[in-house]
Structure formats: C-alpha cells, structure tokens
Enzyme design. Structure first.
Site, short mmCIF file in Angstrom:
data_model
loop_
_atom_site.label_atom_id
_atom_site.label_comp_id
_atom_site.label_asym_id
_atom_site.label_seq_id
_atom_site.Cartn_x
_atom_site.Cartn_y
_atom_site.Cartn_z
N GLY A 65 0.85 -1.18 0.00
CA GLY A 65 0.00 0.00 0.00
C GLY A 65 0.88 1.22 0.00
O GLY A 65 2.09 1.11 0.18
N CYS A 92 5.39 -6.19 1.38
CA CYS A 92 5.67 -4.76 1.41
C CYS A 92 5.01 -4.09 2.62
O CYS A 92 5.36 -4.40 3.75
CB CYS A 92 5.28 -4.11 0.09
N TYR A 93 4.02 -3.24 2.43
CA TYR A 93 3.38 -2.60 3.58
C TYR A 93 2.81 -3.67 4.52
O TYR A 93 2.92 -3.57 5.75
CB TYR A 93 2.28 -1.64 3.11
N HIS A 180 7.73 -6.91 -3.67
CA HIS A 180 6.46 -7.23 -4.34
C HIS A 180 6.62 -8.50 -5.19
O HIS A 180 6.98 -8.42 -6.36
CB HIS A 180 6.04 -6.07 -5.26
N GLU A 182 4.40 -10.18 -6.50
CA GLU A 182 3.35 -10.26 -7.53
C GLU A 182 3.76 -9.57 -8.83
O GLU A 182 3.13 -9.75 -9.87
CB GLU A 182 2.04 -9.66 -7.00
N SER A 234 -23.91 -7.88 -26.45
CA SER A 234 -23.38 -6.69 -27.12
C SER A 234 -22.42 -7.06 -28.23
O SER A 234 -22.00 -6.22 -29.00
CB SER A 234 -22.64 -5.84 -26.09
N GLY A 236 -19.56 -8.27 -27.30
CA GLY A 236 -18.31 -8.31 -26.54
C GLY A 236 -18.12 -9.62 -25.81
O GLY A 236 -19.03 -10.45 -25.74
N VAL A 237 -16.93 -9.80 -25.25
CA VAL A 237 -16.59 -11.07 -24.59
C VAL A 237 -17.47 -11.33 -23.37
O VAL A 237 -17.98 -12.43 -23.18
CB VAL A 237 -15.11 -11.04 -24.11
N ASP A 238 -17.64 -10.31 -22.53
CA ASP A 238 -18.28 -10.55 -21.24
C ASP A 238 -19.73 -11.00 -21.37
O ASP A 238 -20.14 -11.99 -20.76
CB ASP A 238 -18.21 -9.29 -20.37
N SER A 239 -20.51 -10.28 -22.17
CA SER A 239 -21.90 -10.68 -22.28
C SER A 239 -22.02 -12.02 -22.99
O SER A 239 -22.89 -12.84 -22.67
CB SER A 239 -22.75 -9.60 -22.95
N ALA A 240 -21.11 -12.29 -23.93
CA ALA A 240 -21.17 -13.57 -24.66
C ALA A 240 -20.89 -14.74 -23.72
O ALA A 240 -21.61 -15.75 -23.73
CB ALA A 240 -20.16 -13.57 -25.81
N LYS A 386 -10.82 -10.60 -16.30
CA LYS A 386 -11.06 -10.70 -17.75
C LYS A 386 -10.40 -11.93 -18.39
O LYS A 386 -11.02 -12.63 -19.18
CB LYS A 386 -10.52 -9.43 -18.43
#
Ligand code: XMP
Length: 531
Positions: A65, A92-93, A180, A182, A234, A236-240, A386
């Site tokens: 953070g 880290c923090y 970090h 990550e 739409s 797009g990927v998400d709605s599909a 995503k």
C-alpha cells in the site's frame, strides 16, 4: 434488484483472502494467486478481523500500500489476525505491518529502495525460497525498513539496504517479504507466492475454470428453477460468456437479445447470429434497429450527444424486445424474472471503493441497462478477471474470434467517425477497419496490442493523386495502443511493413480515402478513442 448468484466463497472452495491496503496491488496479487490455481478474493483492510475469519479463509495475504506504518492514520491490522491459526503472508506494507504488530522493528531511517533490487537469500531451503537462487532480482518500493524480525521468526533474505527483507515462522505459519512478489520484475516472485500457498498454507492447486463452470451451472439452475431469463448481448466477450454459461445451465429458458444498431464492425452481427448460436444453441432475438439509430443520429456531430442518443435508443429498443419476450413467454406460464449481466470482478471491487473521478467521457456500455428494471440479476462472472472470463469462454466452446476479442466501445463506430454519422460513412469505415484488423491478425499482433481503433475523419479532406488524377478524400487514422487497463495507454510501435501494407490496401481498396495516418499519442494526454 438483488443478486442471488451464490459466491464461490459461500461454497466449499478453498479461499485465500487478499487484504487490500490501498494502491492497485491487491488485484494483481489476487490474480497471481488464481494463476496458482487457488481461489482468491479481495477484502478491504477496514473489514473487521472477525468478519474476515467468518469467511473461513484457508490463508490470508496482506497487500502492499502507499502508506508508511509511521504515518498518522495509516491503516493498521488487528493482532487477532495473526493469532487465528490461519497462515498469513505479508507483502511490502503488509510485511511491515506484520513486523510492527508482532514486536519486530521497522525504522523510518530513510533507507529507501525503488525498482529492481538484488535480494540475497540466506535460507535457500526455507518454506518460501526453496529451489530459488541465493541471488535474485526483486521489485522494491518502500521508504521504511525492517531491522529486526519479531521473536520466533527466521530472517531468510536481505538486501544491501534492508537487513530483514523476508522472514518466516513455520510453527505459526506466518511469512512476509519486503518486496512485491506479484510484480513480474521479481524474477522468482510467483514461485515464492506458490511456496507460501502450497507449502506454507498447505493448499492444493485445484481451482480451475472448469470448476467455475460446473459450480456456476449448478448455482444458476438452483436460482432460476423453471422460470425464465433474458440477456442483452453486445458482441463483446463478457456478455457472450455470461450468456453461454447461463445457456449451459438453463437451456432455452434463456432468451438473448442482440440489438443491431448499425454501428457494428464488418461481420460482427453475423458472428453473433451464426457463430455464437452455433456454439451455444442459444435462443436469440436479433433486433434490426439500424434505421432507428441512424435517423436519431442524423445531423449530430457532438461526441457526447452521440453517446447519449445511442444509449437512449438502445434502452428503448431493449425494453421493447423484452416486452415481446415476456408476452411470448407468458403463454407458457413461466415468468421472465431474471436478467443476465456480464459484470466482472474488477467492476465489483472498484465500485466498492471508487472515488469520484472527472467525467471525461460518459461511457455508455451497450448492454448496460436501466436501473429500474424489475429483475433479479444473474451475474455469473462477478468473481472473475477478464483473462479468466476468456478461459471460461474457451471451456464453453465459444469461437476464438469471440473469446479473444479486443475491447470495442458500446457506441461502436458511432464514436469513430469524427463528424456526422451516416450509413455511407459507416460502410466506408467498416471497409477500412476490416482491412486493418485482417492485417494485424495476419501479422500475429492481436495479443500484443490492446486494441486498434480505426477512425474516419469525415469532416477533413485532403488533396491526393491517384491514377494521374487529383483526389480530394478523407484520412483514416490508425490508433493502435498497448495498455493494461485502458486507464493509461501507450501508442504501439507497429512494424513499418505492417503499417505499409495496411496503408496501401486502405488507400487502394476503400473509396474516398486517400491518406492513412498513425496516431502516436499516449494516454494521457490523448484518450484511446477519438470521441
Ligand atoms: P478512452 O477513449 O476513454 O477509452 O481512452 C478507454 C476504453 O474504453 C472504451 N470506450 C468505451 N467503452 N462505451 C464503452 O463501452 C463507451 O462509451 C466507450 N468509450 C470508450 C475504449 O474503446 C477503450 O477501450
């Protein structure tokens, strides 16, 4: 409206909680944990420890953070968190908080380290570091430094500036690193994180998108029963992916609605109409609303006005389609009670802690629907990132062209024509866009660029010469960008040969276009789209 889709955390899935101490590290950590095939969730640091423990986490990670543990009002952590018997990993923090809370010493001595730093591992066989080199590169970003570990902890690594850069307590299953892990620049970061998960916390890498599909299918079936649901697609990927998942669960109790506003790119509507239906067997209602949208947009040149008109018309058309579906379904006696939405995890996390930002553009998500719809929501992707959504799409057998699609704005080509939007101009832009897309794909660049808007400057003309004759045509702008999250972006350095090919083809093949230019502006100061 209430969301009733059960969370994975409510089921038997082993969960790691990532406690968010600010900045943007927590999402990245959560993703890395999932890459290790362990399910993770982000919680705010303000959540009481009792609530965290009530979620029955199998391990807890404290994120980094922006604060210093010495700052007034800096976030703290309740000691009880370390005494619950749950394995904890501080980064880290989070590491410094762990150190000070458990009786170690953190100095505010100005011993700063930023960026790539050599780490000297003294305990190469330790829980965290086994199998990693004694010298490794890590990503640091801190002002304070830990000079003494709490009692019972073994110091396992240091740097030239920080005497205690990692500590471990196997008996209590508490671990921490100053850096970090990550971040990709930490060369063995993922390995160290996995060591914590598998060795420190005893977790197994069992969480997969295959499990996600199975769980969600069961949950959606239980939620919907014999009732009906609708879903706005739409393109797009998400709605599909959301639609395909719900379709897998409840078959033709689901009806999808796709509003073709005439602002789509070449082949897009067909992709939904044919490929998506072929892959899923979904019941699809396509509404051809091109004329309606184009007449509403006639004469409009202001970008914000375009967005508002497209948003408004979309809602009207969707509501009409919905009324028709409800009327048809009524005959069967089962009410339409559910609405499927492709909400993703970052939207959920961000709307929990979002602060007001300036309204740069009123983003209209076609597929985003009015608040007052009387539906229960089904949001099967609300715990996924995503890239995980893409994997679920693959798992469900959706075509690559849909699953790997780059982001495309809801208002479509309507905001890629600078000037009035007309059918004629849309057709021209569709041709140019199709060429650019085909060549970028042929050059294998799709994964390297975030997206590449192709823009028609309809209000600009320039002189050219073609076949011995003077032309007076429009420029096409290529806007290839690289980005992590579209909040900031850099212009992509495309190979000259690819640019040349695109330019030659567009000027040869697309009528009224006699110039191709490349946008070399980062964001900020430019936005990705031109409008
Ligand atoms: P900008 O142009 O703001 O774009 O840098 C950032 C990202 O958002 C997309 N975008 C939109 N998406 N509705 C959407 O659903 C919109 O109105 C809209 N405007 C921009 C853009 O394509 C980029 O990925």
């Amino acid at each position: 409206m209430a969301s009733a889709t059960p969370d994975p955390a409510d089921t038997a899935v082993d969960t790691v909680l990532v406690v968010d101490f600010g900045a943007q590290y927590a999402q990245l950590i959560a993703r890395r944990v999932r890459e290790a095939r362990v399910y993770s969730e982000i919680v705010p640091h303000s959540m009481p420890v009792s609530e965290m423990l009530a979620k029955n986490p199998k391990a807890i990670i404290l994120s980094g953070g922006p604060s210093s543990v010495y700052e007034e009002g800096a976030p703290t952590v309740d000691r009880a968190l370390f005494e619950a018997g749950v394995p904890v990993f501080g980064m880290c923090y989070g590491f410094q908080l762990m150190a000070t809370t458990l009786g170690g010493v953190v100095d505010n001595s100005g011993a700063r380290e930023y960026g790539r730093t050599p780490l000297a591992v003294s305990q190469t066989g330790s829980t965290l570091f086994e199998g990693t080199p004694a010298e490794q590169s890590v990503w640091m970003s801190h002002g304070d430094a830990c000079s003494a570990a709490p009692e019972g902890f073994t110091v396992s690594a240091s740097t030239s500036v920080v005497p205690v850069a990692a500590f471990e307590n196997d008996a209590k299953r508490l671990y921490g690193v100053q850096y970090h892990p990550e971040v990709m620049h930490s060369t063995h970061g993922q390995q160290v994180l996995e060591h914590f998960l598998y060795r420190g916390a005893g977790l197994a890498p069992t969480w997969t998108t295959h499990n996600v599909v199975e769980e969600q299918v069961a949950a959606i079936r239980a939620q919907v029963g014999t009732k009906r649901a609708i879903c706005g697609l739409s393109g797009g990927v998400d709605s599909a992916v959301a639609a395909a998942l719900v379709q897998r669960a409840i078959g033709d109790q689901l009806t999808c609605v796709y509003v073709d506003h005439g602002l789509m790119r070449k082949g897009e509507t067909e992709q939904v109409e044919k490929d998506f239906v072929a892959a899923t067997g979904v019941k699809l209602k396509v509404v051809d609303a091109e004329e309606r949208f184009l007449s509403a947009l006639a004469g409009v040149t202001d970008p914000e006005e375009k967005r508002k008109i497209i948003g408004r018309e979309f809602i009207r058309v969707f509501e009409q389609a919905q009324a028709e579906i409800i009327a048809e379904a009524g005959a069967s006696g089962e009410p339409v009670e559910f609405l499927v939405q492709g909400t993703l995890y970052p939207d959920v996390v961000e709307s929990g802690g979002g602060s007001g930002t300036a309204n740069i553009k009123s983003h209209h998500n076609v597929g985003g629907l009015p608040e007052d719809l009387e539906f229960q929501l089904i949001e099967p992707l609300r715990k996924l990132f995503k890239d995980e959504v893409r994997m679920v799409g693959q798992e469900l057998g959706l075509p690559e062209e849909i699953v790997q699609r780059q982001p495309f704005p809801g208002p479509g080509l309507g905001i890629r024509i600078v000037g009035e939007v007309t059918k004629d101009r849309l057709d021209l832009l569709r041709d140019a866009d199709a060429i650019a897309r085909a060549e970028l794909t042929a050059a294998g660049l799709d994964r390297e660029i975030w997206q590449c808007p192709v823009v028609l400057l309809a209000d600009v003309r320039s002189v050219g010469v073609q076949g011995d004759g003077r032309t007076y045509g429009h420029p096409i702008v290529l806007r290839p960008v690289s980005s992590e999250d579209a909040m900031t972006a850099d212009w992509s350095r495309l190979p000259y040969e690819v640019l040349e090919k695109i330019s030659t083809r567009i000027t040869n093949e697309v009528r009224d276009v006699n110039r191709v230019v490349v946008d070399v502006t980062s964001k900020p100061p430019g936005t990705i789209e031109w409008e």
